[in-house]
Design an enzyme around this catalytic site. Structure first.
Site, PDB file in Angstrom:
ATOM      1  N   ASN A  29      -3.689   6.965   3.270  1.00  0.00           N
ATOM      2  CA  ASN A  29      -3.667   5.794   2.397  1.00  0.00           C
ATOM      3  C   ASN A  29      -4.832   4.908   2.805  1.00  0.00           C
ATOM      4  OD1 ASN A  29      -3.188   3.433   1.054  1.00  0.00           O
ATOM      5  ND2 ASN A  29      -1.014   3.290   1.599  1.00  0.00           N
TER       6      ASN A  29
ATOM      7  N   LYS B 208      -4.237   4.176   6.622  1.00  0.00           N
ATOM      8  CA  LYS B 208      -2.963   4.566   7.235  1.00  0.00           C
ATOM      9  C   LYS B 208      -2.820   6.071   7.094  1.00  0.00           C
ATOM     10  CE  LYS B 208      -0.654   0.790   5.320  1.00  0.00           C
ATOM     11  NZ  LYS B 208       0.387   0.318   4.470  1.00  0.00           N
TER      12      LYS B 208
ATOM     13  N   ARG C  82      -3.296   8.737  -1.411  1.00  0.00           N
ATOM     14  CA  ARG C  82      -2.879   7.704  -2.358  1.00  0.00           C
ATOM     15  C   ARG C  82      -4.129   7.225  -3.100  1.00  0.00           C
ATOM     16  NH1 ARG C  82      -1.717   1.465  -1.326  1.00  0.00           N
ATOM     17  NH2 ARG C  82      -0.922   0.971  -3.381  1.00  0.00           N
TER      18      ARG C  82
ATOM     19  N   HIS D  10       2.204   0.519  -7.720  1.00  0.00           N
ATOM     20  CA  HIS D  10       3.325   0.804  -6.811  1.00  0.00           C
ATOM     21  C   HIS D  10       4.199   1.935  -7.353  1.00  0.00           C
ATOM     22  CE1 HIS D  10       3.378  -3.688  -5.355  1.00  0.00           C
ATOM     23  NE2 HIS D  10       2.627  -2.957  -4.547  1.00  0.00           N
TER      24      HIS D  10
ATOM     25  N   LEU E 160       9.349  -5.704  -3.392  1.00  0.00           N
ATOM     26  CA  LEU E 160       8.909  -7.027  -2.957  1.00  0.00           C
ATOM     27  C   LEU E 160       8.255  -6.932  -1.588  1.00  0.00           C
ATOM     28  CD1 LEU E 160      12.217  -8.921  -3.916  1.00  0.00           C
ATOM     29  CD2 LEU E 160      10.238  -8.419  -5.384  1.00  0.00           C
TER      30      LEU E 160
ATOM     31  N   ASN F 216       4.070  -7.583   0.266  1.00  0.00           N
ATOM     32  CA  ASN F 216       3.030  -8.589   0.099  1.00  0.00           C
ATOM     33  C   ASN F 216       2.556  -8.564  -1.351  1.00  0.00           C
ATOM     34  OD1 ASN F 216       1.548 -10.704   1.134  1.00  0.00           O
ATOM     35  ND2 ASN F 216      -0.205  -9.375   1.580  1.00  0.00           N
TER      36      ASN F 216
ATOM     37  N   ARG G  74      -1.002 -13.397  -4.586  1.00  0.00           N
ATOM     38  CA  ARG G  74      -1.348 -13.317  -6.012  1.00  0.00           C
ATOM     39  C   ARG G  74      -0.379 -14.160  -6.837  1.00  0.00           C
ATOM     40  NH1 ARG G  74      -0.953  -7.190  -5.797  1.00  0.00           N
ATOM     41  NH2 ARG G  74      -2.710  -6.615  -4.480  1.00  0.00           N
TER      42      ARG G  74
ATOM     43  N   ASP H 226       3.968 -15.150   4.413  1.00  0.00           N
ATOM     44  CA  ASP H 226       4.994 -14.339   5.066  1.00  0.00           C
ATOM     45  C   ASP H 226       6.367 -14.984   4.867  1.00  0.00           C
ATOM     46  OD1 ASP H 226       6.775 -13.093   6.945  1.00  0.00           O
ATOM     47  OD2 ASP H 226       5.005 -12.345   8.007  1.00  0.00           O
ATOM     48  N   MET H 227       7.269 -14.231   4.242  1.00  0.00           N
ATOM     49  CA  MET H 227       8.586 -14.783   3.906  1.00  0.00           C
ATOM     50  C   MET H 227       9.373 -15.205   5.153  1.00  0.00           C
ATOM     51  SD  MET H 227      10.140 -15.698   1.257  1.00  0.00           S
ATOM     52  CE  MET H 227       9.688 -14.904  -0.280  1.00  0.00           C
TER      53      MET H 227
ATOM     54  N   GLY I 247       8.872  -4.930   2.178  1.00  0.00           N
ATOM     55  CA  GLY I 247       9.067  -5.880   3.281  1.00  0.00           C
ATOM     56  C   GLY I 247      10.074  -6.986   3.020  1.00  0.00           C
ATOM     57  N   VAL I 248       9.922  -7.693   1.906  1.00  0.00           N
ATOM     58  CA  VAL I 248      10.840  -8.790   1.592  1.00  0.00           C
ATOM     59  C   VAL I 248      12.161  -8.244   1.058  1.00  0.00           C
ATOM     60  CG1 VAL I 248      11.202 -10.836   0.145  1.00  0.00           C
ATOM     61  CG2 VAL I 248       8.913 -10.355   1.087  1.00  0.00           C
TER      62      VAL I 248
ATOM     63  N   GLU J 259      13.654  -5.453   1.536  1.00  0.00           N
ATOM     64  CA  GLU J 259      14.486  -4.760   2.529  1.00  0.00           C
ATOM     65  C   GLU J 259      15.014  -5.689   3.612  1.00  0.00           C
ATOM     66  OE1 GLU J 259      12.164  -1.450   4.092  1.00  0.00           O
ATOM     67  OE2 GLU J 259      11.507  -0.981   2.060  1.00  0.00           O
TER      68      GLU J 259
ATOM     69  N   GLU K 287       6.659   5.581   0.693  1.00  0.00           N
ATOM     70  CA  GLU K 287       5.590   6.094  -0.160  1.00  0.00           C
ATOM     71  C   GLU K 287       4.960   7.352   0.434  1.00  0.00           C
ATOM     72  OE1 GLU K 287       3.400   2.539  -2.180  1.00  0.00           O
ATOM     73  OE2 GLU K 287       4.442   1.759  -0.433  1.00  0.00           O
TER      74      GLU K 287
HETATM   75  P1  AMP Z   1       5.066  -4.941   2.784  1.00  0.00           P
HETATM   76  O1  AMP Z   1       3.862  -5.263   1.926  1.00  0.00           O
HETATM   77  O2  AMP Z   1       6.090  -4.122   2.097  1.00  0.00           O
HETATM   78  O3  AMP Z   1       4.690  -4.413   4.143  1.00  0.00           O
HETATM   79  O4  AMP Z   1       5.789  -6.349   3.064  1.00  0.00           O
HETATM   80  C1  AMP Z   1       5.190  -7.318   3.873  1.00  0.00           C
HETATM   81  C2  AMP Z   1       5.949  -8.618   3.723  1.00  0.00           C
HETATM   82  O5  AMP Z   1       7.322  -8.423   4.000  1.00  0.00           O
HETATM   83  C3  AMP Z   1       5.523  -9.695   4.731  1.00  0.00           C
HETATM   84  O6  AMP Z   1       4.410 -10.418   4.254  1.00  0.00           O
HETATM   85  C4  AMP Z   1       6.764 -10.568   4.812  1.00  0.00           C
HETATM   86  O7  AMP Z   1       6.678 -11.582   3.833  1.00  0.00           O
HETATM   87  C5  AMP Z   1       7.887  -9.650   4.440  1.00  0.00           C
HETATM   88  N1  AMP Z   1       8.805  -9.401   5.553  1.00  0.00           N
HETATM   89  C6  AMP Z   1       8.697  -8.498   6.544  1.00  0.00           C
HETATM   90  N2  AMP Z   1       9.739  -8.583   7.389  1.00  0.00           N
HETATM   91  C7  AMP Z   1      10.535  -9.576   6.932  1.00  0.00           C
HETATM   92  C8  AMP Z   1      11.771 -10.154   7.356  1.00  0.00           C
HETATM   93  N3  AMP Z   1      12.406  -9.730   8.457  1.00  0.00           N
HETATM   94  N4  AMP Z   1      12.276 -11.150   6.607  1.00  0.00           N
HETATM   95  C9  AMP Z   1      11.667 -11.592   5.505  1.00  0.00           C
HETATM   96  N5  AMP Z   1      10.498 -11.090   5.057  1.00  0.00           N
HETATM   97  C10 AMP Z   1       9.941 -10.093   5.755  1.00  0.00           C
END
Ligand code: AMP
Length: 383
Positions: A10, A17, A75, A164, A193, A195, A225, A266-267, A314-315, A317, A368
């Site tokens: 990727n 990656k 990818r 996605h 959900l 980044n 975004r 970052d959530m 990330g968010v 899950e 993925e």
């Molecule tokens: P991804 O693009 O799927 O790797 O998601 C990355 C995003 O997931 C990060 O920018 C965070 O906002 C969010 N994230 C990761 N871990 C957590 C968590 N434990 N609680 C809330 N948000 C998270």
């Protein structure tokens, strides 16, 4: 020896990656990431990054020359209208992916370099391109077409493509599995959900609507975004705000979304700030969740019958708060969360809805790499 391993690459804008997946037993003998490509302290370019990946694998006796390797799965972000299936790469395919660069200037060039370098390192090995847009190729025309002048749109390939797709494909199928059903029997709303963020409506295993458009900018509020805005925002900022088109492009892609609203994308950090009563973090969360709820409502109408809503990435899950806020008060749509199940942290696919909920609400970790490996292996083995 039968070749049962697939190397998944990727190549993103600033990172590569990789994962080596053995399709015989599902094991992953190697995985890693080369980051900061083109940045100070990092490797110079994607070619060098791929060299690092090849060296790391070789150092562990898992090099590209290993006889167990069946193929490399890449990818590729944009497949346009031409690539709707995983595709064995040859010169003509590479040239066609190159032609799509204007549609994905941030992504396709890195993907192409990844393919070129891998081909040069092991010319006899099948290289398969798996496109992020492919799963959305079943979206019907009334959903992918923008209501703008048809000739202009067609001349410039302006339509909604969606992204996605590999994740939406994997998660919608895994959600059916979680319900003990065949994908053909279920209608699922997938909320990816991370980044980047996107929603899709999947009817009987086929995608019928998705939130990203010509580019990954449309739709949900994301880390950096904006998602949906009135396109006239662009005219206004260029005409009266003195910004160039490139300035507005950077604003909407890199300095908007959660980051633009509160300074954090970052959530986890947003959650911490909300707990301290930070108003701009709260606003960012509220805008994010409001958009999500609008899409859940819209896709419920698109599907008519919804069997499951799946949260992933990330968010999706990891944030019980987002899942709770996105589904609160939707009993009239048949959606009821179980607060206790929703709060449990786990890494496996699981249901978080109440027993009485008509719509199953699921948390399904996306994979993925597994999906790219599966599609790649199926293509090269004819299975
Ligand atoms: P991804 O693009 O799927 O790797 O998601 C990355 C995003 O997931 C990060 O920018 C965070 O906002 C969010 N994230 C990761 N871990 C957590 C968590 N434990 N609680 C809330 N948000 C998270």
């Amino acid at each position: 020896m039968t070749a049962t391993r697939v190397l998944v690459l990727n190549s993103g804008s600033s990172s590569v990656k990789y994962q080596l997946i053995d399709m015989a037993d599902g094991s992953r003998p190697a995985a890693g990431i080369v980051e900061h490509i083109g940045e100070r302290g990092g490797v110079a370019d994607h070619a060098e990054a791929l060299g690092v990946v090849a060296d790391e694998l070789a150092a562990r006796g898992l090099g590209l020359d290993s006889p167990e390797l069946a193929a490399v799965g890449h990818r590729v972000v944009h497949g346009g209208t031409r690539f709707t299936e995983p595709t064995l790469v040859d010169d003509a395919v590479l040239a066609a992916v190159e032609e799509l660069v204007p549609l994905a200037p941030l992504h396709n060039p890195a993907n192409i370099t990844g393919i070129r370098v891998a081909r040069a390192l092991r010319p006899d090995l099948p290289q398969v391109a798996v496109f992020d847009t492919a799963f959305h190729s079943t979206v019907p025309e009334h959903a992918y077409r923008y209501a703008i002048d048809r000739e202009t749109a067609d001349a410039h390939q302006v339509r909604r493509y969606g992204f996605h797709g590999t994740s939406h494909a994997y998660v919608s199928r895994a959600t059916a599995g979680l319900l003990g059903k065949d994908p053909a029997e279920v209608n699922v709303i997938v909320l990816h959900l991370g980044n980047g963020a996107s929603a899709s409506a999947v009817r009987g295993g086929r995608c019928v609507e998705t939130s990203m458009g010509l580019t990954p900018l449309e739709g949900l509020v994301m880390g950096t975004r904006s998602g949906d805005v009135d396109p006239a925002v662009v005219f206004h900022l260029t005409r009266t705000g003195g910004m160039s088109v490139d300035d507005v492009d950077a604003l909407l892609n890199k300095r908007s979304g959660l980051l633009g609203l509160c300074g954090d994308n970052d959530m986890r950090e947003i959650g911490r700030r909300m707990a301290e009563g930070d108003e701009s973090a709260q606003l960012a969360f509220d805008v994010y969740v409001h958009r999500l709820r609008k899409y859940v409502g819209a896709y419920t109408a698109v599907l008519g019958r919804v069997d499951a809503i799946a949260f992933t990435a990330g968010v999706g899950e990891n944030s019980p708060a987002v899942r709770e806020a996105a589904t609160r008060g939707l009993e009239a749509l048949g959606i009821e969360l179980d607060g206790v199940r929703n709060a449990v942290r786990a890494s496996s696919a699981r249901l978080v809805s109440a027993k009485s909920s008509k719509v199953a609400v699921a948390v399904v970790p996306t994979d993925e790499e597994q999906e790219i490996a599966r599609q790649t292996y199926a293509l090269v083995t004819g299975r």
